[in-house]
Design a protein around this motif. Structure first.
Motif, PDB file in Angstrom:
ATOM      1  N   GLY A 139      -4.909  -8.929 -11.267  1.00 25.92           N
ATOM      2  CA  GLY A 139      -4.853  -7.623 -11.908  1.00 25.92           C
ATOM      3  C   GLY A 139      -3.634  -7.518 -12.794  1.00 25.92           C
ATOM      4  N   ASN A 140      -3.598  -6.463 -13.546  1.00 29.33           N
ATOM      5  CA  ASN A 140      -2.495  -6.245 -14.474  1.00 29.33           C
ATOM      6  C   ASN A 140      -1.189  -5.982 -13.740  1.00 29.33           C
ATOM      7  OD1 ASN A 140      -3.469  -6.416 -17.278  1.00 29.33           O
ATOM      8  ND2 ASN A 140      -4.938  -4.873 -16.576  1.00 29.33           N
ATOM      9  N   SER A 141      -0.099  -6.141 -14.460  1.00 32.14           N
ATOM     10  CA  SER A 141       1.221  -5.897 -13.918  1.00 32.14           C
ATOM     11  C   SER A 141       1.307  -4.467 -13.400  1.00 32.14           C
ATOM     12  CB  SER A 141       2.265  -6.116 -15.022  1.00 32.14           C
ATOM     13  OG  SER A 141       3.552  -5.903 -14.527  1.00 32.14           O
ATOM     14  N   GLY A 142       1.847  -4.307 -12.197  1.00 30.90           N
ATOM     15  CA  GLY A 142       2.027  -2.985 -11.625  1.00 30.90           C
ATOM     16  C   GLY A 142       0.832  -2.417 -10.905  1.00 30.90           C
ATOM     17  N   SER A 143      -0.256  -3.172 -10.792  1.00 33.23           N
ATOM     18  CA  SER A 143      -1.466  -2.608 -10.192  1.00 33.23           C
ATOM     19  C   SER A 143      -1.434  -2.533  -8.668  1.00 33.23           C
ATOM     20  CB  SER A 143      -2.706  -3.391 -10.652  1.00 33.23           C
ATOM     21  OG  SER A 143      -2.598  -4.753 -10.317  1.00 33.23           O
ATOM     22  N   ASP A 156      -2.093   3.609 -17.857  1.00 28.02           N
ATOM     23  CA  ASP A 156      -1.208   4.698 -17.437  1.00 28.02           C
ATOM     24  C   ASP A 156      -0.949   4.649 -15.934  1.00 28.02           C
ATOM     25  OD1 ASP A 156      -0.939   5.614 -20.029  1.00 28.02           O
ATOM     26  OD2 ASP A 156      -2.514   7.127 -19.833  1.00 28.02           O
ATOM     27  N   GLU A 157      -1.964   4.338 -15.150  1.00 25.34           N
ATOM     28  CA  GLU A 157      -1.791   4.260 -13.697  1.00 25.34           C
ATOM     29  C   GLU A 157      -0.930   3.063 -13.298  1.00 25.34           C
ATOM     30  OE1 GLU A 157      -2.027   5.000  -9.568  1.00 25.34           O
ATOM     31  OE2 GLU A 157      -2.162   6.274 -11.342  1.00 25.34           O
ATOM     32  N   THR A 158      -1.128   1.916 -13.949  1.00 26.90           N
ATOM     33  CA  THR A 158      -0.283   0.763 -13.605  1.00 26.90           C
ATOM     34  C   THR A 158       1.169   1.030 -13.992  1.00 26.90           C
ATOM     35  OG1 THR A 158      -0.758  -0.414 -15.675  1.00 26.90           O
ATOM     36  CG2 THR A 158      -2.152  -0.929 -13.793  1.00 26.90           C
ATOM     37  N   LEU A 159       1.390   1.713 -15.095  1.00 28.09           N
ATOM     38  CA  LEU A 159       2.749   2.065 -15.500  1.00 28.09           C
ATOM     39  C   LEU A 159       3.377   3.030 -14.486  1.00 28.09           C
ATOM     40  CD1 LEU A 159       4.948   1.715 -17.649  1.00 28.09           C
ATOM     41  CD2 LEU A 159       3.907   3.636 -18.895  1.00 28.09           C
ATOM     42  N   ARG A 160       2.601   4.004 -14.028  1.00 29.73           N
ATOM     43  CA  ARG A 160       3.096   4.938 -13.011  1.00 29.73           C
ATOM     44  C   ARG A 160       3.475   4.182 -11.735  1.00 29.73           C
ATOM     45  NH1 ARG A 160       2.041   7.095  -8.527  1.00 29.73           N
ATOM     46  NH2 ARG A 160      -0.025   6.180  -8.281  1.00 29.73           N
ATOM     47  N   GLU A 190     -17.321 -14.417  -8.249  1.00 30.62           N
ATOM     48  CA  GLU A 190     -17.563 -13.044  -7.819  1.00 30.62           C
ATOM     49  C   GLU A 190     -16.240 -12.436  -7.351  1.00 30.62           C
ATOM     50  OE1 GLU A 190     -19.858 -10.484  -4.373  1.00 30.62           O
ATOM     51  OE2 GLU A 190     -20.478 -12.557  -4.736  1.00 30.62           O
ATOM     52  N   GLU A 191     -15.822 -11.400  -8.073  1.00 32.97           N
ATOM     53  CA  GLU A 191     -14.602 -10.688  -7.713  1.00 32.97           C
ATOM     54  C   GLU A 191     -14.981  -9.271  -7.287  1.00 32.97           C
ATOM     55  OE1 GLU A 191     -10.956 -12.041 -10.407  1.00 32.97           O
ATOM     56  OE2 GLU A 191     -12.592 -11.220 -11.609  1.00 32.97           O
ATOM     57  N   LEU A 192     -14.443  -8.842  -6.169  1.00 35.89           N
ATOM     58  CA  LEU A 192     -14.618  -7.463  -5.760  1.00 35.89           C
ATOM     59  C   LEU A 192     -13.570  -6.630  -6.497  1.00 35.89           C
ATOM     60  CD1 LEU A 192     -15.224  -8.013  -1.960  1.00 35.89           C
ATOM     61  CD2 LEU A 192     -16.916  -7.596  -3.750  1.00 35.89           C
ATOM     62  N   ILE A 193     -13.993  -5.493  -7.025  1.00 36.03           N
ATOM     63  CA  ILE A 193     -13.123  -4.642  -7.827  1.00 36.03           C
ATOM     64  C   ILE A 193     -12.409  -3.635  -6.927  1.00 36.03           C
ATOM     65  CG2 ILE A 193     -13.050  -2.930  -9.697  1.00 36.03           C
ATOM     66  CD1 ILE A 193     -13.677  -5.800 -10.618  1.00 36.03           C
ATOM     67  N   ILE A 194     -11.106  -3.503  -7.163  1.00 36.76           N
ATOM     68  CA  ILE A 194     -10.292  -2.498  -6.485  1.00 36.76           C
ATOM     69  C   ILE A 194      -9.957  -1.445  -7.527  1.00 36.76           C
ATOM     70  CG2 ILE A 194      -8.167  -2.021  -5.218  1.00 36.76           C
ATOM     71  CD1 ILE A 194      -8.145  -5.105  -4.570  1.00 36.76           C
ATOM     72  N   GLY A 195     -10.412  -0.230  -7.307  1.00 37.45           N
ATOM     73  CA  GLY A 195     -10.204   0.841  -8.265  1.00 37.45           C
ATOM     74  C   GLY A 195      -8.944   1.645  -7.996  1.00 37.45           C
ATOM     75  N   PRO A 196      -8.655   2.588  -8.881  1.00 36.57           N
ATOM     76  CA  PRO A 196      -7.406   3.344  -8.791  1.00 36.57           C
ATOM     77  C   PRO A 196      -7.333   4.297  -7.597  1.00 36.57           C
ATOM     78  CG  PRO A 196      -8.792   4.228 -10.523  1.00 36.57           C
ATOM     79  CD  PRO A 196      -9.452   2.964 -10.039  1.00 36.57           C
ATOM     80  N   ASP A 197      -8.477   4.703  -7.068  1.00 35.38           N
ATOM     81  CA  ASP A 197      -8.484   5.690  -5.999  1.00 35.38           C
ATOM     82  C   ASP A 197      -8.639   5.066  -4.614  1.00 35.38           C
ATOM     83  OD1 ASP A 197      -8.263   7.757  -7.881  1.00 35.38           O
ATOM     84  OD2 ASP A 197     -10.431   7.750  -8.210  1.00 35.38           O
ATOM     85  N   GLN A 198      -8.681   3.742  -4.533  1.00 33.47           N
ATOM     86  CA  GLN A 198      -8.863   3.077  -3.247  1.00 33.47           C
ATOM     87  C   GLN A 198      -7.508   2.924  -2.556  1.00 33.47           C
ATOM     88  OE1 GLN A 198     -11.442  -0.291  -3.414  1.00 33.47           O
ATOM     89  NE2 GLN A 198     -10.972  -0.947  -1.329  1.00 33.47           N
ATOM     90  N   PRO A 199      -7.318   3.600  -1.407  1.00 34.84           N
ATOM     91  CA  PRO A 199      -6.031   3.500  -0.705  1.00 34.84           C
ATOM     92  C   PRO A 199      -5.751   2.076  -0.231  1.00 34.84           C
ATOM     93  CG  PRO A 199      -7.354   5.329   0.147  1.00 34.84           C
ATOM     94  CD  PRO A 199      -8.239   4.518  -0.756  1.00 34.84           C
ATOM     95  N   LEU A 200      -4.473   1.723  -0.193  1.00 39.24           N
ATOM     96  CA  LEU A 200      -4.057   0.388   0.232  1.00 39.24           C
ATOM     97  C   LEU A 200      -4.607   0.051   1.611  1.00 39.24           C
ATOM     98  CD1 LEU A 200      -2.401  -2.198  -0.258  1.00 39.24           C
ATOM     99  CD2 LEU A 200      -0.416  -0.982   0.676  1.00 39.24           C
TER     100      LEU A 200
END
Length: 181
Positions: free
Chosen positions: A16-20, A114-118, A148-158
């Motif tokens: 994933g991108n930096s900060g994700s 914006d979320e990764t920057l936050r 096959e990669e499973l996607i982790i979205g912005p609203d999925q808690p750690l």
């Protein structure tokens, strides 16, 4: 094709991108398991140990490959985490997954800039680089071709993501208090 690891070994790839949240996820997974998980961080190997640019041909990709094979062949589970762009690291990752005797699980954070920057601004090393560098590194949608990669979205808690990875690996869930250090 030289096979690596064994039927019980797990290879987990987190991209994933930096900060994700890749490093945080890797550490949280390891904290929920007993000893025996090697975390191979792209930033640590490329920036801190090798101190090389992120270009192809990539010394960092070669080093990650050697490190993962070493750990898997010695009975450790392996988590590889990093931006791990497909154009630079894809062939190496596909090769590891193909040669791995055990279960391989791949995850990719798909979160807005914006979320990764936050998220980045909350990290201890936030002063090392900022928005300008993160925009240069940004990959809008860098799927790992053929995997096959499973996607982790912005609203999925750690905690939910950790539980998902643990279940996908076929490991018994344990609380953080049950893990001996």
């Amino acid at each position: 094709m030289e096979l690596i690891g064994n039927a019980q070994s797990r290879l987990i790839v987190i991209r994933g991108n930096s900060g994700s949240g890749k490093s945080a996820l890797a550490m949280a997974i390891r904290n929920r398991r007993p000893r025996g998980i090697a975390i191979i961080g792209q930033d640590v190997l490329r920036r801190n140990i090798l101190h090389v640019p992120d270009i192809k041909p990539s010394l960092a990709a070669d080093y990650i490959d050697v490190s993962a094979r070493f750990a898997l062949n010695r009975g450790l589970h392996v988590i590889i985490e990093g931006i791990l762009r497909d154009d630079i690291y894809g062939d190496m990752l596909r090769g590891l997954i193909c040669c791995h005797n055990g279960k391989s699980c791949c995850y990719r954070y798909k979160i807005s800039f914006d979320e990764t920057l936050r998220r980045h601004k909350t990290k201890a090393e936030a002063a090392e680089f900022g928005e300008i560098e993160m925009r240069q590194w940004w990959q809008d949608d860098d799927a790992l071709a053929g995997v096959e990669e499973l996607i982790i979205g912005p609203d999925q808690p750690l905690a939910d993501t950790v539980a998902e990875v643990i279940a996908n690996c076929g490991w018994e869930p344990r609380s953080a208090n049950d893990v001996s250090r």
